[in-house]
Design a protein around this motif. Structure first.
Motif, PDB file in Angstrom:
ATOM      1  N   ALA A 154      -7.349   8.317  11.582  1.00 31.40           N
ATOM      2  CA  ALA A 154      -7.908   6.692  10.607  1.00 31.40           C
ATOM      3  C   ALA A 154      -8.102   7.128   9.050  1.00 31.40           C
ATOM      4  CB  ALA A 154      -9.015   5.951  10.824  1.00 31.40           C
ATOM      5  N   ALA A 155      -8.964   8.264   9.123  1.00 31.56           N
ATOM      6  CA  ALA A 155      -8.947   8.937   7.907  1.00 31.56           C
ATOM      7  C   ALA A 155      -7.989  10.023   7.097  1.00 31.56           C
ATOM      8  CB  ALA A 155     -10.285   9.731   7.684  1.00 31.56           C
ATOM      9  N   ALA A 156      -6.622   9.783   8.114  1.00 30.51           N
ATOM     10  CA  ALA A 156      -5.236  10.389   7.169  1.00 30.51           C
ATOM     11  C   ALA A 156      -4.646   9.764   6.627  1.00 30.51           C
ATOM     12  CB  ALA A 156      -5.245  11.682   8.116  1.00 30.51           C
ATOM     13  N   ALA A 157      -4.527   8.121   6.859  1.00 35.41           N
ATOM     14  CA  ALA A 157      -3.240   7.564   6.879  1.00 35.41           C
ATOM     15  C   ALA A 157      -3.497   7.554   5.147  1.00 35.41           C
ATOM     16  CB  ALA A 157      -3.857   5.544   7.257  1.00 35.41           C
ATOM     17  N   ALA A 158      -4.505   6.777   4.156  1.00 36.42           N
ATOM     18  CA  ALA A 158      -4.091   6.999   3.090  1.00 36.42           C
ATOM     19  C   ALA A 158      -3.696   7.417   2.293  1.00 36.42           C
ATOM     20  CB  ALA A 158      -5.838   6.502   2.802  1.00 36.42           C
ATOM     21  N   GLU A 159      -4.233   9.239   3.221  1.00 37.55           N
ATOM     22  CA  GLU A 159      -3.499  10.555   2.050  1.00 37.55           C
ATOM     23  C   GLU A 159      -2.258  10.027   2.691  1.00 37.55           C
ATOM     24  OE1 GLU A 159      -4.816  12.238  -0.114  1.00 37.55           O
ATOM     25  OE2 GLU A 159      -6.491  11.303   0.144  1.00 37.55           O
ATOM     26  N   GLN A 160      -1.668  10.061   3.971  1.00 42.70           N
ATOM     27  CA  GLN A 160       0.014   9.834   4.257  1.00 42.70           C
ATOM     28  C   GLN A 160       1.178   8.730   3.022  1.00 42.70           C
ATOM     29  OE1 GLN A 160       1.523  10.961   7.223  1.00 42.70           O
ATOM     30  NE2 GLN A 160       0.655  12.633   8.022  1.00 42.70           N
ATOM     31  N   LEU A 161       0.267   7.977   3.108  1.00 38.70           N
ATOM     32  CA  LEU A 161       0.140   6.398   2.474  1.00 38.70           C
ATOM     33  C   LEU A 161       1.212   7.274   0.631  1.00 38.70           C
ATOM     34  CD1 LEU A 161      -0.385   3.501   3.488  1.00 38.70           C
ATOM     35  CD2 LEU A 161       1.695   4.025   3.994  1.00 38.70           C
ATOM     36  N   ARG A 162      -0.150   7.677   0.012  1.00 36.94           N
ATOM     37  CA  ARG A 162      -0.607   8.161  -0.938  1.00 36.94           C
ATOM     38  C   ARG A 162       1.074   9.496  -1.315  1.00 36.94           C
ATOM     39  NH1 ARG A 162      -5.870   9.136  -1.464  1.00 36.94           N
ATOM     40  NH2 ARG A 162      -6.348   7.253  -1.954  1.00 36.94           N
ATOM     41  N   GLY A 163       1.225  10.139  -0.712  1.00 34.02           N
ATOM     42  CA  GLY A 163       1.704  11.559  -0.578  1.00 34.02           C
ATOM     43  C   GLY A 163       3.319  11.196  -0.418  1.00 34.02           C
ATOM     44  N   GLY A 164       3.288   9.728   0.238  1.00 28.99           N
ATOM     45  CA  GLY A 164       4.637   9.105  -0.019  1.00 28.99           C
ATOM     46  C   GLY A 164       5.189  10.244   1.719  1.00 28.99           C
ATOM     47  N   GLU A 165       4.468  10.588   2.734  1.00 29.57           N
ATOM     48  CA  GLU A 165       5.143  10.842   3.716  1.00 29.57           C
ATOM     49  C   GLU A 165       5.233   9.716   4.240  1.00 29.57           C
ATOM     50  OE1 GLU A 165       2.837  13.807   5.294  1.00 29.57           O
ATOM     51  OE2 GLU A 165       1.797  13.846   3.329  1.00 29.57           O
ATOM     52  N   ALA A 166       5.213   8.540   3.946  1.00 25.42           N
ATOM     53  CA  ALA A 166       5.414   7.069   4.709  1.00 25.42           C
ATOM     54  C   ALA A 166       5.382   6.008   3.917  1.00 25.42           C
ATOM     55  CB  ALA A 166       3.787   7.082   5.738  1.00 25.42           C
ATOM     56  N   ASP A 167       6.392   5.019   4.412  1.00 17.96           N
ATOM     57  CA  ASP A 167       6.782   3.998   3.567  1.00 17.96           C
ATOM     58  C   ASP A 167       5.096   2.735   3.807  1.00 17.96           C
ATOM     59  OD1 ASP A 167       8.892   4.704   2.479  1.00 17.96           O
ATOM     60  OD2 ASP A 167       9.623   3.965   4.495  1.00 17.96           O
ATOM     61  N   LEU A 212      -9.359  -1.076   7.786  1.00 15.14           N
ATOM     62  CA  LEU A 212      -9.662  -2.086   6.375  1.00 15.14           C
ATOM     63  C   LEU A 212     -11.118  -0.918   6.109  1.00 15.14           C
ATOM     64  CD1 LEU A 212      -8.866  -5.257   5.694  1.00 15.14           C
ATOM     65  CD2 LEU A 212      -7.703  -3.226   4.417  1.00 15.14           C
ATOM     66  N   PRO A 213     -11.993  -0.402   4.829  1.00 16.25           N
ATOM     67  CA  PRO A 213     -11.129  -1.101   3.198  1.00 16.25           C
ATOM     68  C   PRO A 213      -9.813   0.405   2.847  1.00 16.25           C
ATOM     69  CG  PRO A 213     -13.193  -0.167   3.671  1.00 16.25           C
ATOM     70  CD  PRO A 213     -13.062  -0.282   4.900  1.00 16.25           C
ATOM     71  N   VAL A 214      -9.293  -0.853   2.202  1.00 18.97           N
ATOM     72  CA  VAL A 214      -8.063   0.908   1.390  1.00 18.97           C
ATOM     73  C   VAL A 214      -8.808   0.074  -0.248  1.00 18.97           C
ATOM     74  CG1 VAL A 214      -6.484   0.482   3.035  1.00 18.97           C
ATOM     75  CG2 VAL A 214      -6.363  -1.031   1.924  1.00 18.97           C
ATOM     76  N   ASP A 215      -7.847   1.580  -1.233  1.00 19.21           N
ATOM     77  CA  ASP A 215      -8.048   1.331  -1.698  1.00 19.21           C
ATOM     78  C   ASP A 215      -7.514   0.604  -2.546  1.00 19.21           C
ATOM     79  OD1 ASP A 215      -8.496   2.242  -5.165  1.00 19.21           O
ATOM     80  OD2 ASP A 215      -8.390   3.665  -4.869  1.00 19.21           O
ATOM     81  N   ARG A 216      -7.921  -1.065  -3.318  1.00 15.02           N
ATOM     82  CA  ARG A 216      -7.511  -2.077  -3.803  1.00 15.02           C
ATOM     83  C   ARG A 216      -6.549  -1.325  -5.025  1.00 15.02           C
ATOM     84  NH1 ARG A 216      -6.215  -6.657  -1.278  1.00 15.02           N
ATOM     85  NH2 ARG A 216      -7.142  -5.828   1.612  1.00 15.02           N
ATOM     86  N   THR A 217      -6.920  -0.164  -5.658  1.00 13.96           N
ATOM     87  CA  THR A 217      -6.969  -0.276  -7.135  1.00 13.96           C
ATOM     88  C   THR A 217      -4.710   0.793  -6.657  1.00 13.96           C
ATOM     89  OG1 THR A 217      -8.094   2.148  -7.332  1.00 13.96           O
ATOM     90  CG2 THR A 217      -8.716  -0.133  -8.260  1.00 13.96           C
ATOM     91  N   VAL A 218      -5.177   0.927  -5.144  1.00 20.44           N
ATOM     92  CA  VAL A 218      -3.713   2.321  -5.373  1.00 20.44           C
ATOM     93  C   VAL A 218      -2.610   1.452  -4.405  1.00 20.44           C
ATOM     94  CG1 VAL A 218      -3.001   4.304  -3.978  1.00 20.44           C
ATOM     95  CG2 VAL A 218      -4.923   3.864  -6.155  1.00 20.44           C
ATOM     96  N   PHE A 219      -3.159   0.408  -3.029  1.00 21.73           N
ATOM     97  CA  PHE A 219      -2.742   0.173  -2.042  1.00 21.73           C
ATOM     98  C   PHE A 219      -2.966  -1.478  -2.356  1.00 21.73           C
ATOM     99  CE2 PHE A 219      -4.588   4.309  -0.326  1.00 21.73           C
ATOM    100  CZ  PHE A 219      -2.895   4.836  -0.645  1.00 21.73           C
ATOM    101  N   SER A 220      -0.953  -1.925  -1.344  1.00 18.94           N
ATOM    102  CA  SER A 220      -1.790  -3.412  -1.462  1.00 18.94           C
ATOM    103  C   SER A 220      -1.821  -3.814   0.051  1.00 18.94           C
ATOM    104  CB  SER A 220      -0.615  -4.259  -1.281  1.00 18.94           C
ATOM    105  OG  SER A 220       0.307  -4.239  -3.230  1.00 18.94           O
ATOM    106  N   ALA A 221      -2.562  -4.211   0.666  1.00 20.69           N
ATOM    107  CA  ALA A 221      -2.478  -4.546   1.976  1.00 20.69           C
ATOM    108  C   ALA A 221      -3.002  -6.338   2.364  1.00 20.69           C
ATOM    109  CB  ALA A 221      -4.131  -3.783   2.737  1.00 20.69           C
ATOM    110  N   ILE A 222      -2.046  -6.698   3.657  1.00 17.15           N
ATOM    111  CA  ILE A 222      -2.393  -8.045   4.102  1.00 17.15           C
ATOM    112  C   ILE A 222      -3.179  -7.583   5.129  1.00 17.15           C
ATOM    113  CG2 ILE A 222      -1.139  -9.472   5.622  1.00 17.15           C
ATOM    114  CD1 ILE A 222       1.278  -8.994   3.798  1.00 17.15           C
ATOM    115  N   PRO A 223      -4.671  -8.868   5.557  1.00 22.04           N
ATOM    116  CA  PRO A 223      -4.734  -8.113   6.507  1.00 22.04           C
ATOM    117  C   PRO A 223      -4.435  -9.046   8.015  1.00 22.04           C
ATOM    118  CG  PRO A 223      -6.646  -8.918   5.330  1.00 22.04           C
ATOM    119  CD  PRO A 223      -5.148  -8.758   4.130  1.00 22.04           C
ATOM    120  N   LEU A 224      -4.498  -8.386   9.060  1.00 22.02           N
ATOM    121  CA  LEU A 224      -3.914  -9.139  10.528  1.00 22.02           C
ATOM    122  C   LEU A 224      -4.742  -9.673  11.476  1.00 22.02           C
ATOM    123  CD1 LEU A 224      -1.295  -6.407  10.752  1.00 22.02           C
ATOM    124  CD2 LEU A 224      -1.207  -8.242   9.411  1.00 22.02           C
ATOM    125  N   TYR A 225      -5.555  -8.788  11.860  1.00 25.45           N
ATOM    126  CA  TYR A 225      -6.557  -8.937  12.527  1.00 25.45           C
ATOM    127  C   TYR A 225      -8.296  -8.352  12.476  1.00 25.45           C
ATOM    128  CZ  TYR A 225      -4.863  -4.928  15.385  1.00 25.45           C
ATOM    129  OH  TYR A 225      -4.648  -3.901  15.508  1.00 25.45           O
TER     130      TYR A 225
END
Length: 269
Positions: free
Chosen positions: A43-56, A62-75
């Motif tokens: 869980a702690a590594a997901a943001a770095e993967q997205l920020r570094g372009g390793e995942a789309d 949640l929470p995520v850094d809303r200044t960097v990421f968009s997020a759609i809450p699911l459940y």
């Protein structure tokens, strides 16, 4: 195969406890030519993967850094306490925080719950490195563990069970991606997790409603009909006969005035 011939792929990461299978299955059905690369990350590594372009995109907590990421809450998941099967709290359907006052409550370093008010119970001397390590300690009778329901199921053991914990923080799962990297593939996956059908508008290309051209055509037809009636008023059957009879009368030069109504003259006796 050259680089230009390599089919594009959609890279999706997900955190432990999340089950992406149903969405991945729909992706393969709708996009058989676009591979989906799926990877589980802490869980702690997901943001770095997205920020570094390793995942789309990622299925993250949640929470995520809303200044960097968009997020759609699911459940949002329910929080449970994992205990040995012979623990006292197994006698109830729902546990209160005060029910754990005499227990050591383990707090792993990868905990995904936000304990602003502090954990119930007594703290352990050391924090386990992972949730999996904490589950092993629970099985050894060292303490109890509070986690989201999906993590309790993920680390299920026959000698352990769980009960819902009231008045505890909860964990929410969301689809997240870098705000400045909202690609067409990301939009497609957003549509899938939101339950849109394959023919639904995804938002990136707004099409006018399907019946809008038809309404316009219908209005146009009404206007044309109205325009046709005005000059055609003199061409109605009743009106058209009069000028036609006059023209025929003028041509013969001898039709009696009432001839248009009575036809042939009556013979006098």
């Amino acid at each position: 195969m050259t680089g230009s011939e390599v089919p594009p792929s959609f890279r999706l990461v997900y955190v432990p406890g999340v089950m992406p299978d149903k969405w991945v299955r729909v992706w393969h059905e709708r996009h058989p030519d676009v591979p989906l690369a799926l990877a589980q990350v802490p869980a702690a590594a997901a943001a770095e993967q997205l920020r570094g372009g390793e995942a789309d995109a990622g299925l993250v907590r949640l929470p995520v850094d809303r200044t960097v990421f968009s997020a759609i809450p699911l459940y949002t998941e329910r929080t449970v306490v994992v205990v040995p099967k012979d623990h006292l709290v197994t006698a109830v359907d729902e546990v209160m925080p005060e029910d754990l006052s005499d227990d050591i409550v383990l707090h792993p370093l990868d905990d995904v719950l936000d304990w602003e008010r502090g954990l119930p119970g007594r703290p352990a001397f050391e924090r386990p490195a992972t949730t999996a390590d904490a589950v092993e300690l629970v099985a050894a009778g060292i303490g109890v563990l509070i986690v989201p329901l999906s993590l309790a199921r993920l680390h299920h053991r026959k000698d352990l069970t769980h009960r819902p914990l009231k008045d505890a923080p909860e964990s929410s799962v969301a689809l997240s991606w870098p705000e400045d990297a909202t690609t067409d593939q990301v939009e497609d996956f957003i549509g899938i997790v939101r339950g849109r059908t394959v023919n639904s508008t995804r938002g990136r290309v707004q099409q006018p409603p399907a019946d809008r051209p038809g309404r316009t055509d219908k209005d146009g037809a009404r206007h044309k009909d109205g325009a046709g009636r005005k000059p055609g008023a003199a061409g109605k059957p009743g009106a058209a006969g009069k000028p036609g009879a006059n023209r025929r009368g003028g041509a013969s030069g001898g039709t009696p005035k009432g001839g248009g109504k009575r036809g042939r003259p009556r013979r006098r006796s």
